[in-house]
Structures are given as structure tokens and as C-alpha cells.
Scaffold this motif. Structure first.
Motif, PDB file in Angstrom:
ATOM      1  N   ASN A 187       0.794  -1.225   0.000  1.00  0.00           N
ATOM      2  CA  ASN A 187       0.000   0.000   0.000  1.00  0.00           C
ATOM      3  C   ASN A 187       0.827   1.276   0.000  1.00  0.00           C
ATOM      4  OD1 ASN A 187      -2.436  -1.385  -0.039  1.00  0.00           O
ATOM      5  ND2 ASN A 187      -2.477  -1.600   2.183  1.00  0.00           N
ATOM      6  N   ARG A 188       2.067   1.187   0.424  1.00  0.00           N
ATOM      7  CA  ARG A 188       2.889   2.394   0.482  1.00  0.00           C
ATOM      8  C   ARG A 188       3.691   2.629  -0.782  1.00  0.00           C
ATOM      9  NH1 ARG A 188       5.269   2.503   6.718  1.00  0.00           N
ATOM     10  NH2 ARG A 188       3.229   2.433   7.761  1.00  0.00           N
ATOM     11  N   ALA A 189       3.536   1.775  -1.768  1.00  0.00           N
ATOM     12  CA  ALA A 189       4.278   1.923  -3.013  1.00  0.00           C
ATOM     13  C   ALA A 189       3.305   1.872  -4.189  1.00  0.00           C
ATOM     14  CB  ALA A 189       5.322   0.818  -3.152  1.00  0.00           C
ATOM     15  N   SER A 190       3.480   2.762  -5.148  1.00  0.00           N
ATOM     16  CA  SER A 190       2.608   2.764  -6.318  1.00  0.00           C
ATOM     17  C   SER A 190       3.344   3.370  -7.498  1.00  0.00           C
ATOM     18  CB  SER A 190       1.330   3.550  -6.030  1.00  0.00           C
ATOM     19  OG  SER A 190       1.623   4.904  -5.759  1.00  0.00           O
ATOM     20  N   LEU A 191       2.815   3.108  -8.689  1.00  0.00           N
ATOM     21  CA  LEU A 191       3.362   3.642  -9.925  1.00  0.00           C
ATOM     22  C   LEU A 191       2.520   4.826 -10.384  1.00  0.00           C
ATOM     23  CD1 LEU A 191       3.880   0.228 -11.759  1.00  0.00           C
ATOM     24  CD2 LEU A 191       5.653   1.607 -10.649  1.00  0.00           C
ATOM     25  N   PRO A 192       3.057   5.675 -11.262  1.00  0.00           N
ATOM     26  CA  PRO A 192       2.238   6.759 -11.830  1.00  0.00           C
ATOM     27  C   PRO A 192       1.077   6.176 -12.643  1.00  0.00           C
ATOM     28  CG  PRO A 192       4.581   7.113 -12.257  1.00  0.00           C
ATOM     29  CD  PRO A 192       4.447   5.717 -11.733  1.00  0.00           C
ATOM     30  N   VAL A 193      -0.028   6.925 -12.689  1.00  0.00           N
ATOM     31  CA  VAL A 193      -1.177   6.499 -13.481  1.00  0.00           C
ATOM     32  C   VAL A 193      -0.895   6.789 -14.952  1.00  0.00           C
ATOM     33  CG1 VAL A 193      -3.629   6.823 -13.923  1.00  0.00           C
ATOM     34  CG2 VAL A 193      -2.757   6.944 -11.577  1.00  0.00           C
ATOM     35  N   TRP A 194      -0.999   5.753 -15.799  1.00  0.00           N
ATOM     36  CA  TRP A 194      -0.880   5.969 -17.240  1.00  0.00           C
ATOM     37  C   TRP A 194      -1.723   4.943 -17.981  1.00  0.00           C
ATOM     38  CZ3 TRP A 194       1.769   2.554 -20.714  1.00  0.00           C
ATOM     39  CH2 TRP A 194       2.418   1.489 -20.093  1.00  0.00           C
ATOM     40  N   ARG A 195      -2.029   5.258 -19.219  1.00  0.00           N
ATOM     41  CA  ARG A 195      -2.958   4.458 -20.006  1.00  0.00           C
ATOM     42  C   ARG A 195      -2.378   4.208 -21.392  1.00  0.00           C
ATOM     43  NH1 ARG A 195      -8.403   3.906 -19.192  1.00  0.00           N
ATOM     44  NH2 ARG A 195      -8.415   5.643 -17.705  1.00  0.00           N
ATOM     45  N   VAL A 196      -2.557   2.986 -21.888  1.00  0.00           N
ATOM     46  CA  VAL A 196      -2.246   2.686 -23.287  1.00  0.00           C
ATOM     47  C   VAL A 196      -3.426   3.171 -24.110  1.00  0.00           C
ATOM     48  CG1 VAL A 196      -1.745   0.903 -24.975  1.00  0.00           C
ATOM     49  CG2 VAL A 196      -0.839   0.691 -22.663  1.00  0.00           C
ATOM     50  N   SER A 197      -3.279   4.276 -24.796  1.00  0.00           N
ATOM     51  CA  SER A 197      -4.409   4.900 -25.487  1.00  0.00           C
ATOM     52  C   SER A 197      -4.802   4.119 -26.732  1.00  0.00           C
ATOM     53  CB  SER A 197      -4.064   6.337 -25.870  1.00  0.00           C
ATOM     54  OG  SER A 197      -5.116   6.902 -26.628  1.00  0.00           O
ATOM     55  N   TYR A 198      -6.115   3.885 -26.875  1.00  0.00           N
ATOM     56  CA  TYR A 198      -6.651   3.299 -28.106  1.00  0.00           C
ATOM     57  C   TYR A 198      -7.184   4.379 -29.039  1.00  0.00           C
ATOM     58  CZ  TYR A 198      -6.325  -1.424 -26.151  1.00  0.00           C
ATOM     59  OH  TYR A 198      -5.869  -2.621 -25.624  1.00  0.00           O
ATOM     60  N   GLY A 199      -6.994   5.644 -28.652  1.00  0.00           N
ATOM     61  CA  GLY A 199      -7.328   6.761 -29.543  1.00  0.00           C
ATOM     62  C   GLY A 199      -8.791   7.134 -29.587  1.00  0.00           C
ATOM     63  N   GLY A 200      -9.639   6.467 -28.775  1.00  0.00           N
ATOM     64  CA  GLY A 200     -11.062   6.767 -28.808  1.00  0.00           C
ATOM     65  C   GLY A 200     -11.492   7.662 -27.659  1.00  0.00           C
ATOM     66  N   LYS A 201     -12.754   8.050 -27.683  1.00  0.00           N
ATOM     67  CA  LYS A 201     -13.336   8.889 -26.643  1.00  0.00           C
ATOM     68  C   LYS A 201     -14.648   8.279 -26.175  1.00  0.00           C
ATOM     69  CE  LYS A 201     -10.389  12.371 -26.589  1.00  0.00           C
ATOM     70  NZ  LYS A 201      -9.614  12.720 -25.370  1.00  0.00           N
ATOM     71  N   LEU A 202     -14.931   8.435 -24.898  1.00  0.00           N
ATOM     72  CA  LEU A 202     -16.234   8.037 -24.385  1.00  0.00           C
ATOM     73  C   LEU A 202     -17.309   8.949 -24.955  1.00  0.00           C
ATOM     74  CD1 LEU A 202     -15.328   7.426 -20.637  1.00  0.00           C
ATOM     75  CD2 LEU A 202     -15.962   5.680 -22.312  1.00  0.00           C
ATOM     76  N   GLU A 203     -18.516   8.420 -25.081  1.00  0.00           N
ATOM     77  CA  GLU A 203     -19.634   9.203 -25.576  1.00  0.00           C
ATOM     78  C   GLU A 203     -20.621   9.468 -24.451  1.00  0.00           C
ATOM     79  OE1 GLU A 203     -21.354   7.148 -28.854  1.00  0.00           O
ATOM     80  OE2 GLU A 203     -19.580   7.375 -30.132  1.00  0.00           O
ATOM     81  N   ALA A 204     -21.405  10.507 -24.616  1.00  0.00           N
ATOM     82  CA  ALA A 204     -22.435  10.818 -23.628  1.00  0.00           C
ATOM     83  C   ALA A 204     -23.361   9.623 -23.465  1.00  0.00           C
ATOM     84  CB  ALA A 204     -23.228  12.050 -24.063  1.00  0.00           C
ATOM     85  N   ASP A 205     -23.705   9.309 -22.224  1.00  0.00           N
ATOM     86  CA  ASP A 205     -24.591   8.213 -21.834  1.00  0.00           C
ATOM     87  C   ASP A 205     -23.908   6.852 -21.821  1.00  0.00           C
ATOM     88  OD1 ASP A 205     -26.698   9.837 -21.255  1.00  0.00           O
ATOM     89  OD2 ASP A 205     -27.780   9.486 -23.116  1.00  0.00           O
ATOM     90  N   ASP A 206     -22.605   6.776 -22.072  1.00  0.00           N
ATOM     91  CA  ASP A 206     -21.895   5.516 -21.851  1.00  0.00           C
ATOM     92  C   ASP A 206     -21.942   5.156 -20.363  1.00  0.00           C
ATOM     93  OD1 ASP A 206     -21.169   5.059 -24.454  1.00  0.00           O
ATOM     94  OD2 ASP A 206     -19.104   5.751 -24.248  1.00  0.00           O
ATOM     95  N   VAL A 207     -22.115   3.871 -20.076  1.00  0.00           N
ATOM     96  CA  VAL A 207     -22.060   3.386 -18.698  1.00  0.00           C
ATOM     97  C   VAL A 207     -20.601   3.018 -18.419  1.00  0.00           C
ATOM     98  CG1 VAL A 207     -22.835   1.631 -17.066  1.00  0.00           C
ATOM     99  CG2 VAL A 207     -24.435   2.575 -18.743  1.00  0.00           C
ATOM    100  N   ILE A 208     -20.011   3.667 -17.419  1.00  0.00           N
ATOM    101  CA  ILE A 208     -18.592   3.463 -17.169  1.00  0.00           C
ATOM    102  C   ILE A 208     -18.366   2.814 -15.807  1.00  0.00           C
ATOM    103  CG2 ILE A 208     -17.904   5.363 -18.668  1.00  0.00           C
ATOM    104  CD1 ILE A 208     -17.349   7.036 -16.163  1.00  0.00           C
ATOM    105  N   VAL A 209     -17.259   2.083 -15.718  1.00  0.00           N
ATOM    106  CA  VAL A 209     -16.817   1.437 -14.483  1.00  0.00           C
ATOM    107  C   VAL A 209     -15.542   2.149 -14.055  1.00  0.00           C
ATOM    108  CG1 VAL A 209     -16.095  -0.734 -13.432  1.00  0.00           C
ATOM    109  CG2 VAL A 209     -17.835  -0.735 -15.242  1.00  0.00           C
ATOM    110  N   PHE A 210     -15.484   2.562 -12.784  1.00  0.00           N
ATOM    111  CA  PHE A 210     -14.374   3.401 -12.347  1.00  0.00           C
ATOM    112  C   PHE A 210     -14.093   3.188 -10.869  1.00  0.00           C
ATOM    113  CE2 PHE A 210     -18.376   5.608 -11.959  1.00  0.00           C
ATOM    114  CZ  PHE A 210     -18.337   6.195 -10.700  1.00  0.00           C
ATOM    115  N   ASN A 211     -12.913   3.610 -10.457  1.00  0.00           N
ATOM    116  CA  ASN A 211     -12.565   3.623  -9.032  1.00  0.00           C
ATOM    117  C   ASN A 211     -13.130   4.892  -8.405  1.00  0.00           C
ATOM    118  OD1 ASN A 211      -9.866   2.209 -10.400  1.00  0.00           O
ATOM    119  ND2 ASN A 211     -10.566   1.240  -8.508  1.00  0.00           N
ATOM    120  N   PHE A 212     -13.724   4.745  -7.221  1.00  0.00           N
ATOM    121  CA  PHE A 212     -14.414   5.843  -6.552  1.00  0.00           C
ATOM    122  C   PHE A 212     -13.420   6.945  -6.194  1.00  0.00           C
ATOM    123  CE2 PHE A 212     -16.713   7.195  -2.442  1.00  0.00           C
ATOM    124  CZ  PHE A 212     -17.399   8.194  -3.124  1.00  0.00           C
TER     125      PHE A 212
END
Length: 342
Positions: free
Chosen positions: A75-100
């Protein structure tokens, strides 16, 4: 002995290959998530196993450090947040899953939630009497939205309404004598008016000013409520805002908690990371999320927008559905298997 050694090596290679395949598939393509709350009814139910797609944003790489294929994390060690981009964008009304976002700790160790992205980066969101406006334009949802309704009438008739309404018997309801509260869609309420004329059905009103301290942002005197909210601008990457008293109330949590800055005040001057600043440029995109069960959802109206760094993926299909409250012979909701998430 040679045969046993060869068989053991073959088994080990197969196990390693399978483990690598599972890791790659769940990291870069899809992963399962069980819905545990009722805030997305009637489009997702507790017990739904949904397929979470890494498209269109791309997979977020693991942040916490631990032992692969186990739950052991440091818990005391972590990496920077980064993403392998697929080049797309979310659209309005998409149902998303996320960390609170409001949880403390490493991003990918925070609780997982499922909500609908009703406003995208750069949008201005507003609610008036429960109606959603984006950029001042009324947004008409293509999916079903639930609100709380007050029903007055005999409890026996109310029970008939409930049986007619809910295949899974999981709608939120409360009865106090002949006064009942239940969540309905506008179409269901209109149909129930015709089918059960002895019941008086009225949409519950959530008056402005009744929710001090429970709405986001906590601006004193804004009189916002779950039905009357905003306007609130949802920041996007690269947006510049003036660092004045009002904007600090709106966006300080985003600037400090999510973007990792320290803010201090000396007299009328504002300092970011020890340097005097009159403006601030946002480092990432944000999304405003709400549950489809509008009066029974704690969401961005209460704790603010979701930073893109916290998004795991988009809910695409219901793979399986298990009713935890049903008797053993009715546990599986067969009609929900492999359904596209609305």
C-alpha cells in the motif's frame, strides 16, 4: 523419469501460457465486474455480471505494486497512473466502471463503481426539476430513468402495482400506512395511473436548499439538490480557469486530490505548490456521472466529477445475472443473459 519430467514441463508451459493470456485479455480487452448496488436500475441490477470493455479509451496500466495473480499489494508503493491509449473517446450516456475518486489511497485500490457518464469534458450540466440540460439544451435519455414517486392508497392495491411493475422485486419501496414511496419511470407512473385509478401517484419533490453540505461543490448558499443542480462546468484537459474564491470552491478537490497539487492562501493571494498563481490549467479530462435510479444514487452530484485516470472501462454486456434475494430455483435471471447494456 524422463517422461514425467517432460510432462511436468509441458504442464508448466501450458499454465504459464494460459496465465499470460488471461492477464493480457483482462488488461487490454475485457474484464468482468459484478454489480452490487441498485443505483443503475432498471438497466443494471445487483447480481449482474457485466463485461467491462477497455475500448474506446484503452487500458489503464496497474498502479499499485504487488504480487501478480494474487491480492497481495504494497500500500505504500505505487506507480504513476498511465494508459495505453486506443485513440477513442467516451460518448455521452456511456455506462462506465471506475474507481471511486473520493476514496483515499492508490487509484486502482479504491472501491469500484458503475454509473452513467451524463456529461463529458467541456460540458456544462444543469438539472431543473429532475430534467437534465447539457449546455442549456434538454437532454432526452434513450434509456429508462427512475425517480421516487409518492403513492397514496390502500396497501393491497399498492402491492398489486408492485407485482405488476417489477419482475425482480428489487425496486426501492417504503410504506407508512396508506402512503408509499416507490421508484418508477415516467412511463410506468402514467400507466399505473390508468391501471390503478384508486391510487394517487405523484413524483417526489426534492426542494432546493434542503441539502446543505451534501451536494458538490460545497458552495454556501447554492441551494442545489438532486433534482435542481448547477450549472456546473465539467473541466477538460488543457482548460484554464481563474483562481478566484468561487472557482476554488468548485474545483479545489480536483486540483489537490486528483491532480496532486498543494493550494495555500496568503491574504488575497493563492499559491499552488508554493508559487503564486492567478490561473490553473487542468491536467486531465473529467466526466460527470449519475445513476439511472436518480433518487437512489450517490454520484457526481454529491462528490464531484470522475477524473479519467480513475476510469477502468465501459460496461458493454451483461454476461450473467444472479438474483441474491430470489429462492434457489429462481436465482438466475435468464432474460438478462448476454444483454447489451442500455
Amino acid at each position: 523419469m524422463a517422461r514425467k519430467s517432460a510432462a511436468w514441463k509441458s504442464w508448466l508451459k501450458s499454465f504459464v501460457a494460459a496465465a499470460i493470456f488471461i492477464w493480457a485479455a483482462t488488461t487490454f480487452l475485457f474484464s468482468p465486474k459484478v454489480v452490487t448496488r441498485s443505483s443503475m436500475e432498471p438497466n443494471l441490477f445487483p447480481g449482474d455480471l457485466v463485461l467491462v470493455s477497455r475500448f474506446p479509451l484503452g487500458p489503464r496500466m496497474p498502479v499499485s505494486i504487488g504480487i501478480p495473480f494474487t491480492r497481495v499489494r504494497f500500500n505504500r508503493a505505487s506507480l504513476p497512473v498511465w494508459r495505453v491509449s486506443y485513440g477513442g473517446k467516451l460518448e455521452a450516456d456511456d455506462v462506465i466502471v471506475f474507481n471511486f475518486p473520493a476514496d483515499s489511497g492508490v487509484v486502482d485500490r479504491k472501491r469500484i463503481m458503475v454509473k452513467r457518464a451524463v456529461a463529458l469534458p467541456g460540458d456544462t450540466i444543469q438539472l431543473r426539476n429532475g430534467n437534465l440540460f447539457i449546455g442549456g439544451v434538454l437532454s432526452v435519455p434513450a434509456h429508462t430513468i427512475l425517480s421516487n414517486y409518492e403513492v397514496q392508497g390502500p396497501k393491497g392495491t399498492f402491492n398489486k402495482l408492485y407485482e405488476w411493475l417489477d419482475d425482480y422485486s428489487q425496486r426501492t419501496r417504503l410504506s407508512l400506512g396508506d402512503v408509499h414511496i416507490i421508484n418508477l419511470s415516467a412511463d410506468e407512473a402514467a400507466a399505473a395511473d390508468t391501471l390503478f385509478p384508486e391510487l394517487q401517484i405523484t413524483r417526489a419533490a426534492y426542494a432546493p436548499g434542503k441539502y446543505p453540505g451534501s451536494m458538490f461543490p460545497p458552495i454556501e448558499g447554492n441551494n442545489w439538490s438532486p433534482d435542481d443542480y448547477g450549472p456546473f462546468y465539467v473541466p477538460r484537459l488543457g482548460d484554464t480557469i481563474e483562481l478566484d474564491a468561487i472557482n476554488l470552491q468548485r474545483y479545489e478537490r480536483l486540483i489537490t486530490h486528483y491532480e496532486g497539487n498543494a493550494i495555500s492562501n496568503v491574504g488575497d493571494s493563492i499559491f499552488v505548490n508554493g508559487k503564486h498563481a492567478e490561473r490553473y490549467i487542468f491536467k486531465e479530462d473529467y466526466y460527470f456521472v449519475m445513476g439511472d435510479n436518480r433518487h437512489n444514487s450517490i454520484d457526481s452530484r454529491h462528490w464531484g466529477p470522475v477524473p479519467e485516470s480513475h476510469i477502468i472501462g465501459r460496461a458493454s454486456r451483461t454476461l450473467f445475472s444472479f438474483d441474491p434475494l430470489a429462492p434457489w430455483y429462481a436465482k438466475i435471471r435468464w432474460s438478462r443473459l448476454f444483454q447489451k447494456v442500455a
